[in-house]
Design a protein around this motif. Structure first.
Motif, mmCIF file in Angstrom:
data_model
loop_
_atom_site.group_PDB
_atom_site.id
_atom_site.type_symbol
_atom_site.label_atom_id
_atom_site.label_comp_id
_atom_site.label_asym_id
_atom_site.label_seq_id
_atom_site.Cartn_x
_atom_site.Cartn_y
_atom_site.Cartn_z
ATOM 1 N N ALA A 1 0.813 -1.213 0.000
ATOM 2 C CA ALA A 1 0.000 0.000 0.000
ATOM 3 C C ALA A 1 0.846 1.264 0.000
ATOM 4 C CB ALA A 1 -0.951 0.003 1.191
ATOM 5 N N GLU A 2 1.916 1.299 0.780
ATOM 6 C CA GLU A 2 2.741 2.500 0.861
ATOM 7 C C GLU A 2 3.383 2.810 -0.488
ATOM 8 O OE1 GLU A 2 6.665 4.175 3.160
ATOM 9 O OE2 GLU A 2 5.428 2.713 4.191
ATOM 10 N N ASP A 3 3.966 1.798 -1.142
ATOM 11 C CA ASP A 3 4.581 2.019 -2.458
ATOM 12 C C ASP A 3 3.540 2.445 -3.484
ATOM 13 O OD1 ASP A 3 7.089 1.337 -1.492
ATOM 14 O OD2 ASP A 3 6.882 -0.778 -2.061
ATOM 15 N N PHE A 4 2.370 1.814 -3.426
ATOM 16 C CA PHE A 4 1.284 2.154 -4.350
ATOM 17 C C PHE A 4 0.857 3.612 -4.164
ATOM 18 C CE2 PHE A 4 -3.315 2.474 -5.164
ATOM 19 C CZ PHE A 4 -3.331 2.126 -6.504
ATOM 20 N N LEU A 5 0.672 4.024 -2.918
ATOM 21 C CA LEU A 5 0.253 5.396 -2.627
ATOM 22 C C LEU A 5 1.300 6.403 -3.103
ATOM 23 C CD1 LEU A 5 -1.882 7.212 -1.406
ATOM 24 C CD2 LEU A 5 -0.817 6.867 0.821
ATOM 25 N N ARG A 6 2.563 6.124 -2.861
ATOM 26 C CA ARG A 6 3.632 7.021 -3.310
ATOM 27 C C ARG A 6 3.635 7.154 -4.838
ATOM 28 N NH1 ARG A 6 7.129 8.249 0.778
ATOM 29 N NH2 ARG A 6 7.194 6.765 2.492
ATOM 30 N N GLU A 7 3.494 6.033 -5.530
ATOM 31 C CA GLU A 7 3.519 6.047 -6.993
ATOM 32 C C GLU A 7 2.314 6.802 -7.562
ATOM 33 O OE1 GLU A 7 4.895 5.834 -10.642
ATOM 34 O OE2 GLU A 7 6.031 5.193 -8.889
ATOM 35 N N LYS A 8 1.124 6.549 -7.011
ATOM 36 C CA LYS A 8 -0.086 7.236 -7.491
ATOM 37 C C LYS A 8 0.003 8.735 -7.235
ATOM 38 C CE LYS A 8 -2.527 4.338 -9.583
ATOM 39 N NZ LYS A 8 -2.655 4.501 -11.016
ATOM 40 N N SER A 9 0.494 9.120 -6.080
ATOM 41 C CA SER A 9 0.634 10.532 -5.746
ATOM 42 C C SER A 9 1.589 11.213 -6.724
ATOM 43 C CB SER A 9 1.135 10.685 -4.313
ATOM 44 O OG SER A 9 1.275 12.041 -3.991
ATOM 45 N N LYS A 10 2.681 10.567 -6.992
ATOM 46 C CA LYS A 10 3.687 11.100 -7.932
ATOM 47 C C LYS A 10 3.076 11.242 -9.341
ATOM 48 C CE LYS A 10 8.444 9.803 -8.616
ATOM 49 N NZ LYS A 10 9.339 8.650 -8.659
ATOM 50 N N GLU A 11 2.311 10.229 -9.743
ATOM 51 C CA GLU A 11 1.664 10.218 -11.051
ATOM 52 C C GLU A 11 0.641 11.354 -11.179
ATOM 53 O OE1 GLU A 11 -1.456 7.181 -13.033
ATOM 54 O OE2 GLU A 11 0.371 6.249 -12.234
ATOM 55 N N VAL A 12 -0.219 11.517 -10.169
ATOM 56 C CA VAL A 12 -1.239 12.573 -10.194
ATOM 57 C C VAL A 12 -0.578 13.947 -10.209
ATOM 58 C CG1 VAL A 12 -3.078 13.674 -8.839
ATOM 59 C CG2 VAL A 12 -3.065 11.200 -9.144
ATOM 60 N N ARG A 13 0.396 14.150 -9.340
ATOM 61 C CA ARG A 13 1.114 15.422 -9.261
ATOM 62 C C ARG A 13 1.757 15.759 -10.615
ATOM 63 N NH1 ARG A 13 2.680 18.388 -5.137
ATOM 64 N NH2 ARG A 13 2.029 16.898 -3.584
ATOM 65 N N SER A 14 2.401 14.788 -11.238
ATOM 66 C CA SER A 14 3.058 14.990 -12.532
ATOM 67 C C SER A 14 2.045 15.349 -13.624
ATOM 68 C CB SER A 14 3.816 13.718 -12.915
ATOM 69 O OG SER A 14 4.396 13.853 -14.170
ATOM 70 N N THR A 15 0.928 14.639 -13.648
ATOM 71 C CA THR A 15 -0.114 14.903 -14.649
ATOM 72 C C THR A 15 -0.672 16.315 -14.499
ATOM 73 O OG1 THR A 15 -0.704 12.562 -14.729
ATOM 74 C CG2 THR A 15 -2.357 14.135 -15.512
ATOM 75 N N ILE A 16 -0.947 16.726 -13.271
ATOM 76 C CA ILE A 16 -1.496 18.063 -13.029
ATOM 77 C C ILE A 16 -0.524 19.142 -13.497
ATOM 78 C CG2 ILE A 16 -2.117 19.720 -11.215
ATOM 79 C CD1 ILE A 16 -3.396 17.293 -9.743
#
Length: 152
Positions: free
Chosen positions: A119-134
């Motif tokens: 879960a921690e790795d998944f959350l970090r990756e998704k956060s990074k992905e969303v931030r980058s897209t925005i």
């Protein structure tokens, strides 16, 4: 209003633009911000007030960045006190959990099963992905590359 809160956070240097708020926000700031947005936004369109339209708030990139920063701060702590990042306390965690439930934005476990070991790795990756897209969309809009209806 929720819109006013997002405007305020956007005006604080680093609060939304840096990972976990860039040290500019405390755990209390994060939990209070998410809690206030949820308190102002209603699930019912008939109760929407100016600045508190649920669809507009939830689709606002600043709200996505607030959620990303909050998640990052929950993983790593927020402000640094005596060289140590302060973790979220019970009250802050319960405020964030209440806000997520009130906003009804957490996917049900059946739609997105969570492997607690990853879960921690998944959350970090998704956060990074969303931030980058925005930020990519914002750059395109600033350069005049994106259409008014959305990203190209």
């Amino acid at each position: 209003t929720a819109q006013d809160l997002l405007n305020l956070l956007a005006s604080r240097k680093g609060a939304l633009g840096k990972v976990a708020g860039g040290g500019t926000m405390s755990t209390v700031n994060f939990s209070t911000s998410v809690h206030r947005v949820a308190k102002h936004v209603s699930r019912y369109q008939s109760r929407d007030e100016e600045g508190n339209n649920r669809a507009r708030i939830l689709s606002d990139p600043r709200f996505a960045l607030l959620i990303c920063s909050t998640a990052e701060a929950m993983l790593d702590g927020a402000e640094v006190i005596k060289g140590v990042r302060k973790p979220f306390g019970a009250r802050e965690l319960s405020n964030v959990a209440w806000a997520i439930a009130k906003l009804n934005i957490a996917p049900p476990d059946t739609a997105m099963a969570v492997d607690t070991d990853k879960a921690e790795d998944f959350l970090r990756e998704k956060s990074k992905e969303v931030r980058s897209t925005i930020f990519d969309i914002a750059k395109k809009k600033a350069a005049g590359e994106a259409s008014p209806s959305g990203p190209s």
